[in-house]
Design an enzyme around this catalytic site. Structure first.
Site, PDB file in Angstrom:
ATOM      1  N   HIS A  20       0.814  -1.220   0.000  1.00 51.41           N
ATOM      2  CA  HIS A  20       0.000   0.000   0.000  1.00 51.41           C
ATOM      3  C   HIS A  20       0.847   1.270   0.000  1.00 51.41           C
ATOM      4  CE1 HIS A  20      -3.731   2.045   0.127  1.00 51.41           C
ATOM      5  NE2 HIS A  20      -4.402   1.123   0.773  1.00 51.41           N
ATOM      6  N   SER A  21       2.107   1.168   0.396  1.00 52.97           N
ATOM      7  CA  SER A  21       2.964   2.354   0.386  1.00 52.97           C
ATOM      8  C   SER A  21       3.256   2.837  -1.032  1.00 52.97           C
ATOM      9  CB  SER A  21       4.286   2.052   1.098  1.00 52.97           C
ATOM     10  OG  SER A  21       4.990   1.007   0.455  1.00 52.97           O
TER      11      SER A  21
END
Length: 504
Positions: free
Chosen positions: A158-159
């Site tokens: 998700h980063s």
């Protein structure tokens, strides 16, 4: 399965150089830093069903000319020299596709391929990502299931970006099956010109008065929403229902199940009630959760019947809705960027996410349309509020002043005090192909956050895919919840037809 290993600290800002000439370290955004915190190690899962078996070499060549050109998909983490487990930025590196493309050797005569797929995806969530290389992988399964002849599974940390931006990027790698040179087209919403707008344009004083009333309502709704948000971050918790997560839920393996429903049924109800697609989806989710919980409380009572009202008198059950505040590039723009070699083209990429807390009204209703109208009333108030940008700005201020540990603790409390996450993503209207492989369905989801239930809706052609990500220790029967949500849509459709609400 790829194992986990920590990258040795990189102490220089000039390391690997790729073909674009970008070799400077880029710092992690605040959102990316949060998603690398121990309790927020979140990954996005995107399941792609295809009509034909995968030609692995063709897909590799396609990725080289598209996705790999995105800096986040060709960059690895840089770690602090003193705190070797603390990532500080990104640096471009040479991508070895064989390290990211996983093609398991499968038994073509297995008894239950759909069950195998479900177990396979669940097992993916058990292993952390390898932080010594770019944080994405693609599993290619030549596996015949009920809905596809091959299944691709993206796992993306998700980063790298928010869910909507990443799904748009994946779609920018596809082309229309009927026209291989054309990008997918997404439905566009038509904004109405209301009577109030026309009236306010005609009368100056009335325009100022209405504008003032709108501003007062906006400020009041924002104040109330922020007060509720603050209370949730500090002490306010949802009721401990059979779908509420427990401490440690964020680290447990997740089970992903999906169900296909008709977009035409959703559109029929939408037009009949003059609401949005999101209103319908929130409404049938509210109905499905109410019926599912009523069933579960009946089981707890032991003598409760499905037709009885077994629900407690008051249930607090809320969803967190993540809102992307960064302007999302169009599919055309993303495809053009991947085809170009210009520097600085991805400056607006990343996680710029605000939170909205959406309360579900859990109750049994005689009229199935009441669930949708109730959801519309709630979401309309949320639209007249600055909750999302305010929570995002507050999070940035807290991060800068008090540090990552504090903002991680507050974010964790907000999510763990609410019950679930909900999202709805619009997909292409026509059939598309993934590097020459026609797609039958799309099913995105996420895991790693402290909630036992995540609900996603993804439209594609004439289908709407409902995706549940659950903690099986909390929700052992996710198929029943799927059944309840699907049945809620059918009941809403029947009610619309019975009441003759269909507009020509």
């Amino acid at each position: 399965m790829v194992g986990s290993k920590w990258l040795s600290p990189i102490k220089t800002r000039r390391t690997d150089i790729d073909e674009t000439g970008l070799d400077e370290e880029e710092p992690l955004s605040p959102g990316a830093r949060l998603f690398h915190a121990p309790k927020f190690n979140c990954c996005i899962i995107a399941i792609v069903g295809c009509k034909t078996k995968f030609d692995v070499e063709v897909i590799k060549q396609g990725l080289l000319h598209t996705l790999i050109k995105h800096p986040r998909f060709s960059s690895k983490l840089v770690f602090d020299a003193k705190k070797r487990h603390k990532p500080t930025g990104w640096v471009r590196t040479k991508v070895v596709l064989d390290d990211h493309i996983i093609v398991p050797d499968l038994d073509p005569n297995m008894d239950s391929p759909d069950k195998f797929l479900e177990d396979y995806i669940s097992n993916i969530t058990r292993s952390p990502m390898d932080l010594s290389k770019p944080l994405w992988e693609l599993h290619l399964l030549n596996l015949k299931t009920k809905e596809a002849n091959a299944i691709g599974i993206f796992r993306i940390h998700h980063s790298i970006g928010d869910g909507i931006s990443l799904m748009s990027l994946v779609l920018a790698c596809t082309r229309q099956t009927a026209n291989p040179d054309a990008l997918p087209t997404l439905p566009t919403s038509k904004k109405k010109t209301t009577k109030t707008t026309r009236l306010s344009c005609s009368f100056g004083f009335l325009s100022y008065f209405l504008g003032l009333m709108v501003l007062v309502k906006l400020l009041w709704n924002t104040l109330m929403d922020l007060a509720m948000f603050g209370a949730t971050a500090l002490w306010l918790k949802d009721t401990n229902t059979p779908v509420k997560g427990v401490p440690g839920t964020e680290t447990t393996p997740k089970r992903f199940v999906y169900r296909t429903v008709s977009v035409d049924d959703v559109m029929l109800v939408k037009k009949a009630l003059d609401v949005t697609v999101n209103d319908v989806l929130l409404g049938i989710t509210q109905a499905g959760l109410s019926n599912y919980l009523n069933r579960k409380y009946g089981e707890i009572k032991g003598n409760g019947k499905a037709d009885d009202d077994n629900l407690p008198k008051r249930i607090s059950l809320r969803s967190t809705l993540l809102v992307n505040l960064r302007p999302t590039s169009t599919i055309e723009d993303l495809a053009e960027k991947m085809d170009s070699n210009s520097k600085g083209k991805w400056k607006n990429w990343g996680n710029a996410i605000g939170y909205i807390i959406f309360p579900f009204n859990i109750a049994l209703r005689d009229d199935p349309l009441d669930y949708i109208l109730d959801a519309k009333a709630t979401i309309d108030k949320k639209k007249q509020s600055l909750e999302a940008p305010c929570t995002y700005t507050t999070a940035r201020i807290v991060l800068k002043t008090l540090g990552l540990r504090v903002i991680t603790a507050l974010s964790y409390r907000v999510l763990s005090h609410a019950t679930l996450s909900f999202s709805n993503i619009v997909g292409p209207k026509e059939e598309i192909s993934f590097y020459g492989h026609p797609i039958t369905f799309l099913a995105p989801s996420v895991y790693g956050h402290p909630q036992a239930l995540t609900i996603h809706f993804q439209s594609y052609m004439d289908k709407m895919t409902l995706v549940l990500a659950v903690d099986r220790d909390v929700i052992p029967d996710p198929y029943i919840l799927c059944d309840e949500i699907e049945e809620s849509l059918k009941l809403a459709k029947k009610a619309v037809i019975h009441k003759r609400l269909i507009k020509s």
